[in-house]
Design a protein around this motif. Structure first.
Motif, PDB file in Angstrom:
ATOM      1  N   ILE A 150       8.544  10.428  59.238  1.00  0.00           N
ATOM      2  CA  ILE A 150       8.684   9.246  58.892  1.00  0.00           C
ATOM      3  C   ILE A 150       8.395   8.645  60.223  1.00  0.00           C
ATOM      4  CG2 ILE A 150      10.968   8.279  59.029  1.00  0.00           C
ATOM      5  CD1 ILE A 150      11.644   9.465  56.212  1.00  0.00           C
ATOM      6  N   LYS A 151       8.665   9.538  61.213  1.00  0.00           N
ATOM      7  CA  LYS A 151       8.983   9.171  62.607  1.00  0.00           C
ATOM      8  C   LYS A 151       8.041   8.875  63.148  1.00  0.00           C
ATOM      9  CE  LYS A 151      11.426  11.437  66.532  1.00  0.00           C
ATOM     10  NZ  LYS A 151      11.447  12.738  67.834  1.00  0.00           N
ATOM     11  N   GLU A 155      12.540  23.221  54.868  1.00  0.00           N
ATOM     12  CA  GLU A 155      11.527  22.583  55.428  1.00  0.00           C
ATOM     13  C   GLU A 155      11.077  21.376  55.084  1.00  0.00           C
ATOM     14  OE1 GLU A 155       8.173  23.736  57.205  1.00  0.00           O
ATOM     15  OE2 GLU A 155      10.101  24.337  57.719  1.00  0.00           O
ATOM     16  N   LYS A 156      10.938  20.857  53.765  1.00  0.00           N
ATOM     17  CA  LYS A 156      11.013  19.938  52.680  1.00  0.00           C
ATOM     18  C   LYS A 156      11.254  18.985  53.829  1.00  0.00           C
ATOM     19  CE  LYS A 156       8.628  20.506  47.694  1.00  0.00           C
ATOM     20  NZ  LYS A 156       9.441  20.614  46.979  1.00  0.00           N
ATOM     21  N   ILE A 157      12.658  19.117  54.092  1.00  0.00           N
ATOM     22  CA  ILE A 157      13.155  17.797  54.240  1.00  0.00           C
ATOM     23  C   ILE A 157      12.550  17.723  55.904  1.00  0.00           C
ATOM     24  CG2 ILE A 157      14.975  17.280  55.855  1.00  0.00           C
ATOM     25  CD1 ILE A 157      16.701  18.100  53.128  1.00  0.00           C
ATOM     26  N   ARG A 158      12.587  18.519  56.731  1.00  0.00           N
ATOM     27  CA  ARG A 158      11.926  18.617  58.161  1.00  0.00           C
ATOM     28  C   ARG A 158      10.728  17.886  58.082  1.00  0.00           C
ATOM     29  NH1 ARG A 158       8.709  20.678  61.284  1.00  0.00           N
ATOM     30  NH2 ARG A 158       7.972  22.420  59.460  1.00  0.00           N
ATOM     31  N   THR A 211      17.355  12.764  48.546  1.00  0.00           N
ATOM     32  CA  THR A 211      17.847  13.365  47.044  1.00  0.00           C
ATOM     33  C   THR A 211      17.985  15.126  47.325  1.00  0.00           C
ATOM     34  OG1 THR A 211      16.273  11.681  45.185  1.00  0.00           O
ATOM     35  CG2 THR A 211      16.561  14.305  44.706  1.00  0.00           C
ATOM     36  N   TRP A 212      16.627  15.233  48.496  1.00  0.00           N
ATOM     37  CA  TRP A 212      16.952  16.738  48.627  1.00  0.00           C
ATOM     38  C   TRP A 212      18.232  17.322  49.180  1.00  0.00           C
ATOM     39  CZ3 TRP A 212      11.309  16.290  50.936  1.00  0.00           C
ATOM     40  CH2 TRP A 212      10.864  15.894  49.289  1.00  0.00           C
ATOM     41  N   GLU A 213      19.021  16.375  50.146  1.00  0.00           N
ATOM     42  CA  GLU A 213      19.632  16.956  51.031  1.00  0.00           C
ATOM     43  C   GLU A 213      20.873  16.979  50.247  1.00  0.00           C
ATOM     44  OE1 GLU A 213      19.709  13.808  53.360  1.00  0.00           O
ATOM     45  OE2 GLU A 213      18.843  14.696  55.105  1.00  0.00           O
ATOM     46  N   HIS A 214      20.736  16.435  49.232  1.00  0.00           N
ATOM     47  CA  HIS A 214      21.594  16.340  47.466  1.00  0.00           C
ATOM     48  C   HIS A 214      21.814  17.765  46.674  1.00  0.00           C
ATOM     49  CE1 HIS A 214      24.978  15.132  44.788  1.00  0.00           C
ATOM     50  NE2 HIS A 214      24.156  15.744  43.681  1.00  0.00           N
ATOM     51  N   ARG A 245      10.280   4.519  52.927  1.00  0.00           N
ATOM     52  CA  ARG A 245      11.189   3.814  51.659  1.00  0.00           C
ATOM     53  C   ARG A 245      11.181   5.546  50.318  1.00  0.00           C
ATOM     54  NH1 ARG A 245      10.902  -0.783  50.789  1.00  0.00           N
ATOM     55  NH2 ARG A 245      10.115  -0.443  49.373  1.00  0.00           N
ATOM     56  N   HIS A 246       9.818   5.658  50.326  1.00  0.00           N
ATOM     57  CA  HIS A 246       9.719   6.971  49.198  1.00  0.00           C
ATOM     58  C   HIS A 246      10.272   8.030  50.575  1.00  0.00           C
ATOM     59  CE1 HIS A 246       8.279   9.018  46.594  1.00  0.00           C
ATOM     60  NE2 HIS A 246       6.984   9.352  47.212  1.00  0.00           N
ATOM     61  N   TRP A 247      10.362   8.683  50.895  1.00  0.00           N
ATOM     62  CA  TRP A 247      10.468   9.573  52.007  1.00  0.00           C
ATOM     63  C   TRP A 247      11.681   9.721  51.715  1.00  0.00           C
ATOM     64  CZ3 TRP A 247       5.525   8.709  55.677  1.00  0.00           C
ATOM     65  CH2 TRP A 247       4.527   9.032  55.580  1.00  0.00           C
ATOM     66  N   LYS A 248      12.537   8.323  52.634  1.00  0.00           N
ATOM     67  CA  LYS A 248      13.771   8.519  52.425  1.00  0.00           C
ATOM     68  C   LYS A 248      14.672   9.056  51.539  1.00  0.00           C
ATOM     69  CE  LYS A 248      14.283   5.510  56.813  1.00  0.00           C
ATOM     70  NZ  LYS A 248      14.940   4.273  57.185  1.00  0.00           N
TER      71      LYS A 248
END
Length: 67
Positions: free
Chosen positions: A25-26, A16-19, A48-51, A40-43
């Motif tokens: 970003i969009k 949910e955080k990733i979404r 990190t969260w995806e990992h 850049r910070h959000w990416k």
């Protein structure tokens, strides 16, 4: 609450955080003058969260026999 359930709840929360961050970003990229530092910070956070999600999914026990 069992270990697998706790892992699944954490995975859902991170997804949910990733979404949310991908939406931010969009939205920022759609602006006339997007803030590249913020993007850049959000990416970095998303990566990190995806990992972390990948590692948590690996830790989930699957099936009756937990190989």
């Amino acid at each position: 609450m069992g270990r697998n359930k706790q892992l699944r709840i954490r995975i859902v929360g991170l997804q949910e955080k990733i979404r949310i961050h991908l939406t931010k970003i969009k939205r920022e990229l759609a602006l006339a003058a997007p803030d590249s530092g913020l993007i850049r910070h959000w990416k970095v956070e998303v990566a990190t969260w995806e990992h972390t999600v990948k590692n948590l999914q690996r830790r989930l026990k699957r099936g009756k026999r937990h190989d």
